[in-house]
Design a protein around this motif. Structure first.
Motif, PDB file in Angstrom:
ATOM      1  N   GLU A  34       0.922  -1.174   0.110  1.00  0.00           N
ATOM      2  CA  GLU A  34       0.105   0.034   0.148  1.00  0.00           C
ATOM      3  C   GLU A  34       0.955   1.333  -0.025  1.00  0.00           C
ATOM      4  N   TYR A  35       1.869   1.141   0.763  1.00  0.00           N
ATOM      5  CA  TYR A  35       2.737   2.511   0.668  1.00  0.00           C
ATOM      6  C   TYR A  35       3.532   2.645  -0.630  1.00  0.00           C
ATOM      7  N   GLU A  36       3.937   1.495  -1.100  1.00  0.00           N
ATOM      8  CA  GLU A  36       4.620   1.663  -2.406  1.00  0.00           C
ATOM      9  C   GLU A  36       3.749   2.014  -3.488  1.00  0.00           C
ATOM     10  N   ASP A  37       2.473   1.655  -3.570  1.00  0.00           N
ATOM     11  CA  ASP A  37       1.317   2.179  -4.512  1.00  0.00           C
ATOM     12  C   ASP A  37       1.174   3.620  -4.264  1.00  0.00           C
ATOM     13  N   SER A  52       3.098   6.097  -2.156  1.00  0.00           N
ATOM     14  CA  SER A  52       3.914   6.728  -1.180  1.00  0.00           C
ATOM     15  C   SER A  52       4.004   8.300  -1.194  1.00  0.00           C
ATOM     16  N   TYR A  53       3.242   8.781  -2.202  1.00  0.00           N
ATOM     17  CA  TYR A  53       3.072  10.217  -2.250  1.00  0.00           C
ATOM     18  C   TYR A  53       2.229  10.848  -1.016  1.00  0.00           C
ATOM     19  N   TYR A  54       1.343   9.870  -0.412  1.00  0.00           N
ATOM     20  CA  TYR A  54       0.543  10.154   0.556  1.00  0.00           C
ATOM     21  C   TYR A  54       1.365  10.613   2.000  1.00  0.00           C
ATOM     22  N   TYR A  55       2.558   9.659   1.962  1.00  0.00           N
ATOM     23  CA  TYR A  55       3.208   9.639   3.202  1.00  0.00           C
ATOM     24  C   TYR A  55       4.122  11.005   3.510  1.00  0.00           C
ATOM     25  N   GLY A  56       4.557  11.579   2.589  1.00  0.00           N
ATOM     26  CA  GLY A  56       5.611  12.508   2.797  1.00  0.00           C
ATOM     27  C   GLY A  56       6.731  12.053   3.295  1.00  0.00           C
ATOM     28  N   PHE A 109       8.594   4.970   7.719  1.00  0.00           N
ATOM     29  CA  PHE A 109       7.432   3.957   7.604  1.00  0.00           C
ATOM     30  C   PHE A 109       7.884   2.576   6.971  1.00  0.00           C
ATOM     31  N   ARG A 110       8.337   3.037   5.746  1.00  0.00           N
ATOM     32  CA  ARG A 110       8.678   1.987   4.640  1.00  0.00           C
ATOM     33  C   ARG A 110       9.972   1.082   5.406  1.00  0.00           C
TER      34      ARG A 110
END
Length: 157
Positions: free
Chosen positions: A74-77, A79-83, A89-90
């Protein structure tokens, strides 16, 4: 409204980080109890219970690894949400995956070990149960062995 979404997305990785850390602490507390059970295990039943415990723990680890991999995907898809916190996080999620995979390997090895010990104890108990102290002297073998070597037939080759 856009500011609220940004705050929500910034807090989400931090909450998942806290949840992951809390789960690791539970495993360490359970580890102390299981060590005591392992040290006092003597019978087939004890080792069977331990192998079942480790099998259940392995199933839990498989689920946790799948959850963490899904979270990482989900993060890799997105990643622009996480700043900026996204890299933390990763890396933390990857570390959790490695931890749970190592734990899975360890508990699988422990389950196999206790299953092997239980099988050996069962075999020993099964083999030992044929000769009980109550039977000593009650039964005698009534077979006569022919020890005369001259009576054996000799074949010419």
């Amino acid at each position: 409204m856009n500011i609220k979404l940004g705050k929500y997305l910034a807090v989400l990785p931090l909450l998942s980080l806290l949840v992951a850390c809390a789960q690791l602490g539970q495993l360490e507390a359970q580890d102390t109890d299981i060590r005591k059970m392992t040290q006092s295990a003597e019978t087939y039943s004890d080792h069977t219970k331990l192998s079942n415990y480790y099998d259940n723990l392995a199933k839990e680890m498989v689920v946790k690894v799948a959850e963490k991999k899904e979270s990482l995907e989900e993060y890799e898809d997105h990643s622009y949400y996480y700043g900026r916190q996204g890299q933390d996080f990763r890396s933390h999620t990857e570390a959790n995956i490695r931890y749970y995979e190592q734990a899975l390997s360890d508990v699988t090895r422990q389950a196999d070990l206790h299953r092997k010990i239980a099988a050996e104890l069962l075999q020993r108990d099964y083999a030992g149960s044929a000769e009980t102290p109550e039977q000593d002297g009650k039964y005698q073998i009534k077979a006569k062995l022919n020890s005369d070597a001259n009576s054996l037939p000799i074949r010419a080759q």
